[in-house]
Design a protein around this motif. Structure first.
Motif, PDB file in Angstrom:
ATOM      1  N   TYR A  83      23.040  16.300  52.926  1.00  0.00           N
ATOM      2  CA  TYR A  83      23.945  15.293  53.419  1.00  0.00           C
ATOM      3  C   TYR A  83      25.130  16.061  53.818  1.00  0.00           C
ATOM      4  CZ  TYR A  83      25.901  15.017  48.657  1.00  0.00           C
ATOM      5  OH  TYR A  83      26.451  15.271  47.269  1.00  0.00           O
ATOM      6  N   GLU A  84      25.714  15.399  54.882  1.00  0.00           N
ATOM      7  CA  GLU A  84      27.143  15.935  55.421  1.00  0.00           C
ATOM      8  C   GLU A  84      28.145  15.533  54.945  1.00  0.00           C
ATOM      9  OE1 GLU A  84      27.244  15.541  59.831  1.00  0.00           O
ATOM     10  OE2 GLU A  84      24.945  16.539  59.877  1.00  0.00           O
ATOM     11  N   ASN A  85      28.372  14.104  54.670  1.00  0.00           N
ATOM     12  CA  ASN A  85      29.666  13.508  54.333  1.00  0.00           C
ATOM     13  C   ASN A  85      29.636  13.099  53.045  1.00  0.00           C
ATOM     14  OD1 ASN A  85      30.750  14.166  57.082  1.00  0.00           O
ATOM     15  ND2 ASN A  85      29.944  12.020  57.737  1.00  0.00           N
ATOM     16  N   GLU A  86      29.450  11.954  52.720  1.00  0.00           N
ATOM     17  CA  GLU A  86      29.372  11.297  51.236  1.00  0.00           C
ATOM     18  C   GLU A  86      28.098  11.200  50.680  1.00  0.00           C
ATOM     19  OE1 GLU A  86      29.854   6.970  51.403  1.00  0.00           O
ATOM     20  OE2 GLU A  86      31.269   7.435  53.101  1.00  0.00           O
ATOM     21  N   LYS A  92      21.516   5.985  48.483  1.00  0.00           N
ATOM     22  CA  LYS A  92      21.096   4.481  48.874  1.00  0.00           C
ATOM     23  C   LYS A  92      19.724   4.498  49.361  1.00  0.00           C
ATOM     24  CE  LYS A  92      25.446   2.187  48.476  1.00  0.00           C
ATOM     25  NZ  LYS A  92      25.658   0.605  48.618  1.00  0.00           N
ATOM     26  N   CYS A  93      19.774   5.381  50.527  1.00  0.00           N
ATOM     27  CA  CYS A  93      18.516   5.421  51.377  1.00  0.00           C
ATOM     28  C   CYS A  93      17.218   5.941  50.494  1.00  0.00           C
ATOM     29  CB  CYS A  93      18.723   6.399  52.453  1.00  0.00           C
ATOM     30  SG  CYS A  93      17.479   6.472  53.570  1.00  0.00           S
ATOM     31  N   GLU A 127      24.539   3.093  43.642  1.00  0.00           N
ATOM     32  CA  GLU A 127      24.894   1.660  43.265  1.00  0.00           C
ATOM     33  C   GLU A 127      26.356   1.810  43.700  1.00  0.00           C
ATOM     34  OE1 GLU A 127      23.344  -0.976  42.160  1.00  0.00           O
ATOM     35  OE2 GLU A 127      21.439   0.475  42.034  1.00  0.00           O
ATOM     36  N   LEU A 128      27.108   2.835  44.043  1.00  0.00           N
ATOM     37  CA  LEU A 128      28.433   2.840  44.476  1.00  0.00           C
ATOM     38  C   LEU A 128      28.586   2.339  45.762  1.00  0.00           C
ATOM     39  CD1 LEU A 128      29.840   6.179  43.140  1.00  0.00           C
ATOM     40  CD2 LEU A 128      30.178   4.083  42.213  1.00  0.00           C
ATOM     41  N   PRO A 129      29.784   1.373  46.062  1.00  0.00           N
ATOM     42  CA  PRO A 129      29.896   1.239  47.650  1.00  0.00           C
ATOM     43  C   PRO A 129      30.188   2.221  48.638  1.00  0.00           C
ATOM     44  CG  PRO A 129      32.092   0.601  46.199  1.00  0.00           C
ATOM     45  CD  PRO A 129      31.062   1.045  45.327  1.00  0.00           C
ATOM     46  N   THR A 130      29.881   2.254  49.886  1.00  0.00           N
ATOM     47  CA  THR A 130      30.053   3.247  50.686  1.00  0.00           C
ATOM     48  C   THR A 130      31.693   3.506  51.041  1.00  0.00           C
ATOM     49  OG1 THR A 130      29.790   1.715  52.483  1.00  0.00           O
ATOM     50  CG2 THR A 130      27.789   2.940  51.699  1.00  0.00           C
ATOM     51  N   LYS A 131      31.957   4.228  51.608  1.00  0.00           N
ATOM     52  CA  LYS A 131      33.411   4.530  51.981  1.00  0.00           C
ATOM     53  C   LYS A 131      33.792   3.719  52.854  1.00  0.00           C
ATOM     54  CE  LYS A 131      36.468   8.135  53.974  1.00  0.00           C
ATOM     55  NZ  LYS A 131      36.321   9.358  54.682  1.00  0.00           N
TER      56      LYS A 131
END
Length: 173
Positions: A83-86, A92-93, A127-131
């Motif tokens: 994964y590139e960013n976060e 989640k995917c 489970e964390l919210p995205t940026k």
């Protein structure tokens, strides 16, 4: 002397490790070709990419890049999700797809921000919210706070106006 295609493959893995913020390792045994294509498509939408490499070549690339050793999860048929960013969207995917495929896809762990993570930590990341969600929550909190301040300031001035009006009415009477 190692064969040239293996040297090239290790170089490719090393470049992927450098270009991306991390990777997750998943066991894909039992996935149909259609499911694998669907997973790759969903991962691409989140800015991630799934690749299959020989585990020994990945071990060598990890050592060359001074990444943490994850030898315990590099067993059997595994795929690597870079994964590139976060990591949140990719995790989640993977978690959603694993649930949808009824356990055919198994998250084994990976490397996130230079640290080894196990399957439970990957699920916790999912489970964390995205940026973008966090930024939206912060913006909502800031606008709510600003609105509350405006209401308070407006309340003081309107209270003062009512007091002055009552005093003038009393004097007029």
């Amino acid at each position: 002397m190692p064969q040239q295609y293996k040297v090239d493959m290790v170089a490719e893995i090393e470049s992927r490790l450098q270009e991306n913020n991390g990777m997750f390792v998943v066991n894909y045994k039992g996935l149909t070709v259609k499911q694998a294509q669907e997973l790759r498509h969903q991962l691409r939408e989140t800015g991630a990419e799934m690749k299959v490499y020989k585990n020994n070549l990945v071990r060598i690339a990890l050592q060359n890049q001074e990444q943490p050793a994850i030898d315990d999860i590099l067993v059997g048929p595994v795929a690597y999700v870079f994964y590139e960013n976060e990591p949140v969207e990719a995790a989640k995917c993977l978690k959603t797809f694993a649930a949808k495929s009824k356990g055919v896809l198994e998250i084994k762990g990976g490397i996130s921000e230079g640290k080894a993570v196990n399957a439970e930590e990957v699920n916790a990341i999912a489970e964390l919210p995205t940026k973008d969600q966090l930024l939206g929550q912060i913006a909502g909190l800031i606008s709510g706070f600003a609105r509350d301040i405006a209401v308070c300031v407006n309340g003081v001035s309107s209270g003062l106006a009512r007091s002055i009006q009552q005093v003038s009415e009393q004097k007029a009477a």
